[in-house]
Design a protein around this motif. Structure first.
Motif, PDB file in Angstrom:
ATOM      1  N   HIS A 138      41.009  43.907  39.982  1.00  0.00           N
ATOM      2  CA  HIS A 138      40.705  43.356  38.656  1.00  0.00           C
ATOM      3  C   HIS A 138      40.990  44.313  37.512  1.00  0.00           C
ATOM      4  N   HIS A 139      41.333  45.554  37.857  1.00  0.00           N
ATOM      5  CA  HIS A 139      41.400  46.555  36.803  1.00  0.00           C
ATOM      6  C   HIS A 139      42.420  46.230  35.729  1.00  0.00           C
ATOM      7  N   ASP A 140      43.605  45.748  36.142  1.00  0.00           N
ATOM      8  CA  ASP A 140      44.625  45.402  35.143  1.00  0.00           C
ATOM      9  C   ASP A 140      44.090  44.361  34.187  1.00  0.00           C
ATOM     10  N   GLY A 141      43.332  43.430  34.728  1.00  0.00           N
ATOM     11  CA  GLY A 141      42.721  42.359  33.915  1.00  0.00           C
ATOM     12  C   GLY A 141      41.744  42.939  32.910  1.00  0.00           C
ATOM     13  N   TYR A 142      40.962  43.960  33.379  1.00  0.00           N
ATOM     14  CA  TYR A 142      39.992  44.578  32.458  1.00  0.00           C
ATOM     15  C   TYR A 142      40.716  45.196  31.260  1.00  0.00           C
TER      16      TYR A 142
END
Ligand code: ADP
Length: 401
Positions: free
Chosen positions: A70-74
């Protein structure tokens, strides 16, 4: 010696580098699109990578599964909304070492605006030891709490037991005193009758005084019978108490047993009292203990006669199916006050309206025990001044119980 600006700035950057390298917490800087730029030794130690293995890689390689995906989304959301979820806030996250081992981290991220771009600095503190200690403290607390709960429960249990024992002791004492007052009364009356009649007989010496002698001899006989009855009750009670009364079922003829019980109760009948039998055809036979049933019936029939006026009938009904038999003894006597009804089967209990009718208050208690031994139950209805009806329900064959 004078320092130039350049000297100063070199000195500062050396100091900063030393701070960066010697820090005990891991420090990682990252570009705004999530690529690792600098890592210090502590960060390498924390994740088990060499610095070169991390630099240029995406920072999410250091994260556990969920954050990794999910990091890219964050980042995207933050760039779009400017709404920080971690920057400047700090958060507990799960890190992932090169060997795949995951561990808890406290992560503080700050945004650093450089001249031409923005980078992010993350300071990472391994909280495994803290977590472990916390878990241990929590476990210790939980254990302690459990121990306290167990002890409290044990104490409560003990308290209940003590209360019960105390209650039993009190009950026993009360029974003892009730027994003594009942026994002294029940013995004293017939014994004083015996004494006074014997004294009078001594005085009736003339031959024509034979009828008077006979009257007193009969009074003595009655008194002795009364004493025997009381003693019989005591005996039955003590046998019950010792568990010595056992139900020994036999195939019995219901009608025959009712009629012999009526005969044995006749001593209690008053002038003009008669028994009305309303016996159903079925069941004719019953598998039960004849001695116990006889005792029960005699007791109920005697009570019905004893607590009714002369001339009032006692009705006995039987009914049943192939599974059970019920026998009802019904009278039109003094009845039982409603407030006394709940205690009727208690030992030594006598209702307040019995006045000078003789009795021990043991009969129904024994009857109730016997009926249970036969696998049945007893119930009654009664109205003060109108009469009472006691019904015994017995299983057709209690040998199968
Ligand atoms: P006892 O007759 O020796 O007092 P029981 O245990 O047989 O003792 O009966 C307890 C009490 O129940 C009696 O004292 C009486 O108050 C009440 N009782 C029992 N049977 C009847 C009845 N048929 N009619 C009215 N009262 C009854």
């Amino acid at each position: 010696m004078n320092f130039t600006d350049e000297d100063m700035s070199q000195e500062n950057s050396r100091r900063l580098r030393a701070l960066f390298e010697m820090a005990t917490d891991g420090i990682i800087t990252m570009s705004s699109d999530g690529f690792i730029e600098n890592v210090n030794q502590a960060a390498c130690d924390l994740f088990g990578y060499a610095a070169g293995e991390m630099q240029g890689q995406k920072v999410n390689m250091l994260m556990a599964q969920y954050d990794r995906t999910h990091h890219d989304g964050y980042l995207k959301r933050y760039h779009e909304t400017g709404d920080p979820h971690i920057i400047g806030i700090g958060r507990d996250v799960i890190g992932r070492r090169k060997d795949g081992h995951e561990f808890p981290l406290r992560l503080a991220v700050s945004e650093v605006k450089l001249d031409e771009r923005t980078i992010y600095t993350g300071i990472l503190h391994d909280v495994s030891a803290f977590r472990k200690a916390k878990e241990e403290v929590e476990k210790l607390n939980a254990d302690l709490e459990n121990k306290v709960k167990e002890r409290t429960a044990a104490l409560r249990q003990r308290e209940v037991e003590l209360k019960l024992a105390l209650g039993k002791e009190r009950e026993l004492n009360e029974l003892k005193s009730r027994f003594l007052s009942m026994a002294s009364h029940e013995f004293k009356t017939p014994l004083s009758t015996v004494l006074s009649s014997a004294e009078l007989i001594e005085l009736y010496v003339e031959p024509e005084q034979q009828p008077k002698r006979e009257r007193h001899i009969n009074r003595i006989k009655d008194a002795v019978n009364q004493l025997t009855e009381v003693l019989d009750d005591f005996l039955s009670l003590s046998q019950l108490e010792q568990g010595r009364v056992i139900c020994k079922p036999k195939l019995i003829d219901v009608r025959a047993l009712i009629s012999t019980s009526v005969e044995s109760s006749e001593g209690q009948f008053k002038e003009g009292q008669e028994v009305i039998l309303e016996l159903a055809d079925e069941p004719r036979t019953l598998m039960t203990d004849p001695k116990l049933l006889r005792h029960v019936l005699i007791n109920l029939i005697s009570n019905a006669a004893k607590y009714s006026s002369p001339g009032m009938p006692v009705t006995i009904r039987s009914a049943g199916t192939k599974d059970y038999c019920s026998i009802t003894i019904l009278d039109q006597g003094i009845g039982i006050p409603e407030e006394d009804q709940p205690h009727l089967f208690d030992r030594f209990f006598r209702a307040r309206n019995v006045e000078n009718v003789k009795g021990t208050g043991l009969g129904l208690n024994i009857v109730n025990h016997y009926v249970s031994l036969m696998g049945g139950r007893i119930e009654f209805t009664s109205k003060l001044g109108e009469g009472s009806s006691f019904t015994v329900h017995l299983p057709q064959d209690n040998s199968v119980l």
